[in-house]
Write an enzyme that holds these catalytic residues in place. Structure first.
Site, mmCIF file in Angstrom:
data_model
loop_
_atom_site.group_PDB
_atom_site.id
_atom_site.type_symbol
_atom_site.label_atom_id
_atom_site.label_comp_id
_atom_site.label_asym_id
_atom_site.label_seq_id
_atom_site.Cartn_x
_atom_site.Cartn_y
_atom_site.Cartn_z
ATOM 1 N N ARG A 65 0.802 -1.232 0.000
ATOM 2 C CA ARG A 65 0.000 0.000 0.000
ATOM 3 C C ARG A 65 0.825 1.268 0.000
ATOM 4 N NH1 ARG A 65 -4.448 -2.449 4.194
ATOM 5 N NH2 ARG A 65 -5.442 -3.670 2.568
ATOM 6 N N HIS A 110 -5.979 4.770 6.679
ATOM 7 C CA HIS A 110 -6.665 3.476 6.774
ATOM 8 C C HIS A 110 -6.371 2.726 8.062
ATOM 9 C CE1 HIS A 110 -8.456 -0.194 5.183
ATOM 10 N NE2 HIS A 110 -7.320 -0.857 5.342
HETATM 11 C C1 LIG Z 1 -12.719 -0.206 5.572
HETATM 12 C C2 LIG Z 1 -11.703 -1.135 6.153
HETATM 13 C C3 LIG Z 1 -11.457 -2.365 5.537
HETATM 14 C C4 LIG Z 1 -10.509 -3.240 6.072
HETATM 15 N N1 LIG Z 1 -10.279 -4.434 5.442
HETATM 16 C C5 LIG Z 1 -9.387 -5.315 5.982
HETATM 17 C C6 LIG Z 1 -9.171 -6.591 5.383
HETATM 18 O O1 LIG Z 1 -9.773 -6.949 4.385
HETATM 19 N N2 LIG Z 1 -8.274 -7.407 5.963
HETATM 20 C C7 LIG Z 1 -7.575 -7.071 7.091
HETATM 21 O O2 LIG Z 1 -6.788 -7.871 7.597
HETATM 22 N N3 LIG Z 1 -7.783 -5.865 7.679
HETATM 23 C C8 LIG Z 1 -8.665 -4.986 7.147
HETATM 24 N N4 LIG Z 1 -8.869 -3.766 7.763
HETATM 25 C C9 LIG Z 1 -8.258 -3.507 9.069
HETATM 26 C C10 LIG Z 1 -9.011 -4.264 10.133
HETATM 27 O O3 LIG Z 1 -10.355 -4.393 9.775
HETATM 28 C C11 LIG Z 1 -8.952 -3.533 11.480
HETATM 29 O O4 LIG Z 1 -7.635 -3.173 11.784
HETATM 30 C C12 LIG Z 1 -9.481 -4.455 12.593
HETATM 31 O O5 LIG Z 1 -10.734 -4.997 12.236
HETATM 32 C C13 LIG Z 1 -9.580 -3.704 13.904
HETATM 33 O O6 LIG Z 1 -10.229 -4.527 14.835
HETATM 34 P P1 LIG Z 1 -10.210 -4.174 16.379
HETATM 35 O O7 LIG Z 1 -10.952 -5.244 17.063
HETATM 36 O O8 LIG Z 1 -8.795 -3.931 16.765
HETATM 37 O O9 LIG Z 1 -10.954 -2.774 16.487
HETATM 38 P P2 LIG Z 1 -12.383 -2.258 15.968
HETATM 39 O O10 LIG Z 1 -13.082 -3.201 15.101
HETATM 40 O O11 LIG Z 1 -12.140 -0.885 15.434
HETATM 41 O O12 LIG Z 1 -13.224 -2.169 17.294
HETATM 42 C C14 LIG Z 1 -12.953 -1.229 18.300
HETATM 43 C C15 LIG Z 1 -13.881 -1.509 19.455
HETATM 44 O O13 LIG Z 1 -13.493 -0.711 20.558
HETATM 45 C C16 LIG Z 1 -14.614 -0.074 21.103
HETATM 46 N N5 LIG Z 1 -14.168 1.206 21.687
HETATM 47 C C17 LIG Z 1 -13.386 2.148 21.117
HETATM 48 N N6 LIG Z 1 -13.240 3.196 21.948
HETATM 49 C C18 LIG Z 1 -13.941 2.899 23.065
HETATM 50 C C19 LIG Z 1 -14.195 3.588 24.279
HETATM 51 N N7 LIG Z 1 -13.727 4.816 24.519
HETATM 52 N N8 LIG Z 1 -14.969 2.985 25.200
HETATM 53 C C20 LIG Z 1 -15.492 1.745 24.983
HETATM 54 N N9 LIG Z 1 -15.288 1.068 23.855
HETATM 55 C C21 LIG Z 1 -14.513 1.634 22.909
HETATM 56 C C22 LIG Z 1 -15.593 0.085 19.967
HETATM 57 O O14 LIG Z 1 -16.917 0.167 20.450
HETATM 58 C C23 LIG Z 1 -15.331 -1.187 19.168
HETATM 59 O O15 LIG Z 1 -16.139 -2.234 19.649
HETATM 60 C C24 LIG Z 1 -9.800 -2.871 7.238
HETATM 61 C C25 LIG Z 1 -10.051 -1.660 7.854
HETATM 62 C C26 LIG Z 1 -10.965 -0.788 7.301
HETATM 63 C C27 LIG Z 1 -11.152 0.556 7.961
#
Ligand SMILES: Cc1cc2nc3c(=O)[nH]c(=O)nc-3n(C[C@H](O)[C@H](O)[C@H](O)COP(=O)(O)OP(=O)(O)OC[C@H]3O[C@@H](n4cnc5c(N)ncnc54)[C@H](O)[C@@H]3O)c2cc1C
Length: 557
Positions: A267, A336
């Site tokens: 990327r 991203h």
């Molecule tokens: C559009 C898009 C497409 C993507 N596609 C891919 C892909 O195809 N393959 C890949 O490997 N990666 C991909 N990624 C990256 C990947 O999806 C993310 O990095 C990953 O899903 C993040 O997961 P997470 O559980 O760390 O956080 P998130 O899914 O962002 O969840 C964060 C959680 O924390 C909670 N939270 C946040 N702040 C607070 C607070 N203050 N108090 C209480 N709760 C809070 C929220 O409610 C949420 O439940 C993509 C990202 C994007 C943006």
């Protein structure tokens, strides 16, 4: 903290590894609204006998521009395949080949087609699977729409998490024996971003303020194909399935920048190539005001759109009135992903015993200076699983510390007597918008010392304005203005760390490109940046990169 892929996976692991454990899952969103649901293209795993762990490690390390910790990468790639089969058994509808095996597709920077996928809705399907699994356990208690505002650390133990129940406005305290930080990334510091508006780095900022250091925050990923003008992601799979990038002359240009991988280079390389084309006057104009963009041409793979890329085809139609089978999609690099995060070791542990980090919130670090597409959702699964088990293990041999009432009152005062009562007339939304603008312009794909200094100056001004905000909404029920104010406060802290880290890193590596220092400098900067909170802003220190088998080499594709 967090109910995305990492948080849900960790919760399941915790209850499944120990029949006594109960989990409180605190999330500011209803879990299925977490940004993870938007993941599109796929998740890398070594499943094919012709692929191997060393190759997955090497791709990841080369993609990271040699900043990844290689022992962590080697450990990580081995953990992933099991997660694919486990989610398969739990009902995740992975796309399949004719012979019934799980399909795998190519992705940027991979030397083997390794990305497992569920059409172009990978995140949605895995999230549904995990959430359903969570509902099987009455030992997982969901606290949805509770907004975490701080954590307190006392005598080097996690003491409490303070939250606001968004539905009632009630100040609510959570205590537990261990804590997993899984609150996602901070991409929304920027304006033009593929991230959900809720991706505001709360977990990073909350940990940082509590004294837990952050690692490599200056490495922010730009995805080449953000839809113009909304920023909605057009998955990398569109190029992996054969899509072309074309400039205003209608020509493909990637052969000048990545002669072998072309559109399927990582990327950072594709984003820079697009920006060089735009700067050279070959950006496309028209239809979207002054915005210059590049065309993503899928017309020659029209037959694949319905089966392999249904979501982005739909997005192009609904948001831009474009039929991807007939004409090109306008795209530009968009923020991203944050490679940096809470600094954790291979067992997801932070510097505070009993506090763990997983998903985009944490930096272990396997992504180094640039994450490969399809290497985050698998990280959430594999390391969410590790974090859940480790946190359960810690909880089974520790008690809950006595509540530190002073710290709880201090935070209560900050929220209700300081932030809520500020009356300087400054508008939170305007500050957020100005922050996004300066990050887009000065801390973007191309950086210079001058631009970064300008960003830091603006961030200081914005922090000063932030001290004079007024919250007009004084109500308790879903006070989104207060929530925004808190999120903007977190993002101002993080933006300062990103800009200062980028200013000090006088080299170019992965997603961090300095026009004034265009070469990678292994002699001086083959090291992680560690940012620690002080009252006067972040203190930056450096820590060595762990290298096992792969000596840093020139990175060509
Ligand atoms: C559009 C898009 C497409 C993507 N596609 C891919 C892909 O195809 N393959 C890949 O490997 N990666 C991909 N990624 C990256 C990947 O999806 C993310 O990095 C990953 O899903 C993040 O997961 P997470 O559980 O760390 O956080 P998130 O899914 O962002 O969840 C964060 C959680 O924390 C909670 N939270 C946040 N702040 C607070 C607070 N203050 N108090 C209480 N709760 C809070 C929220 O409610 C949420 O439940 C993509 C990202 C994007 C943006």
């Amino acid at each position: 903290m967090g109910g995305g892929l990492a948080g849900l996976r960790a919760a399941i692991a915790a209850v499944e590894s120990n029949g006594e454990i109960t989990v409180g899952l605190v999330s500011k969103l209803y879990p299925l609204r977490s940004h993870s649901v938007a993941a599109e293209g796929g998740t890398s795993a070594v499943l094919d006998p012709e692929d191997n762990f060393d190759l997955h490690s090497y791709d990841t390390i080369k993609g990271s521009d040699y900043l990844a910790d290689q022992d962590a990468v080697e450990e990580f790639v081995k953990l992933v395949p099991e997660q694919i089969y486990t989610t398969d058994h739990w009902g995740c509808p992975w796309s399949r080949a004719e012979d019934g095996r799980i399909s795998q597709r190519d992705f940027g920077g991979l030397s083997f087609p390794r990305a497992v996928f569920a059409a172009d809705k990978t995140g949605f399907h895995v999230m549904q699977t995990l959430y359903s699994r969570c509902l099987m356990y009455d030992r997982i208690h969901f606290y949805n729409e509770y907004f975490a505002t701080s954590i307190s650390v006392d005598s080097n133990r996690f003491n409490a998490m303070t939250t606001i129940n968004l539905r009632t406005g009630e100040y609510t305290i959570f205590q537990s024996k261990s804590l997993i930080l899984a609150a996602g990334g901070g991409g929304r510091m920027y304006r033009f971003s593929t991230c959900a508006h809720s991706t505001t780095g709360d977990g990073d900022a909350i940990a940082y303020r509590a004294g837990i250091p952050l690692k490599d925050m200056e490495f922010v990923q730009f995805h080449p194909t953000g839809l113009v003008p909304s920023g909605i992601l057009i998955t990398e799979a569109a190029r992996a399935e054969g899509g072309y990038l074309r400039n205003s002359e209608g020509k493909r240009f990637m052969e000048h920048y990545a002669p072998t991988k072309l559109e399927e280079a990582p990327r950072d390389i594709v984003s820079r190539a697009m920006m060089w084309e735009i700067e050279a006057g070959r950006g496309v104009r028209g239809g979207y005001g002054n915005i210059e963009y590049i065309n993503l041409d899928l017309t020659h793979i029209a037959d694949k759109l319905e089966e392999r890329l249904p979501m982005i085809t739909d997005i192009a139609r609904k948001f831009n009135n474009i039929d991807a089978a007939e004409g090109p999609i306008p795209v530009r690099p968009a923020t991203h992903y944050t490679m940096g995060g809470v600094s954790v070791g291979i067992g997801t542990e932070t510097v505070v015993p009993g506090v763990f980090g997983a998903g985009e919130n944490a930096s272990i670090s396997i992504h180094g200076a640039n994450r490969l597409g399809s290497n985050s959702t698998n990280e959430c699964l594999a390391l969410g699983n590790v974090a859940g088990k480790k946190a359960a293990e810690f909880a089974s041999s520790h008690g809950i510390p006595d509540l530190n009432h002073d710290k709880i009152r201090e935070e209560e005062k900050r929220l209700w007597e300081d932030i809520m009562r500020r009356d300087g007339g400054e508008n939170v939304a305007a500050i957020r918008s100005d922050l996004g603008h300066t990050m887009d312009v000065n801390v973007g794909v191309f950086k210079t010392g001058e631009k970064l200094e300008s960003a830091i100056k603006t961030i200081y001004e914005l922090k000063e304005r932030y001290s004079r905000i007024s919250i007009q909404d004084k109500s308790n029920v879903f006070n989104t203005e207060l929530q925004w104010a808190l999120e903007v406060g977190y993002m101002l802290d993080l933006a300062e760390i990103v800009a200062k880290g980028a200013f000090e890193r006088k080299e170019s590596r992965g997603a961090h490109y300095r026009k004034d220092f265009p070469k990678r400098d292994d002699d001086n900067f083959l090291k992680h940046t560690i940012a620690t909170y002080t009252r006067d802003g972040p203190r930056l220190e450096y820590s060595p990169v762990r290298i096992t088998k792969w000596q840093p080499a020139e990175r060509v594709y």
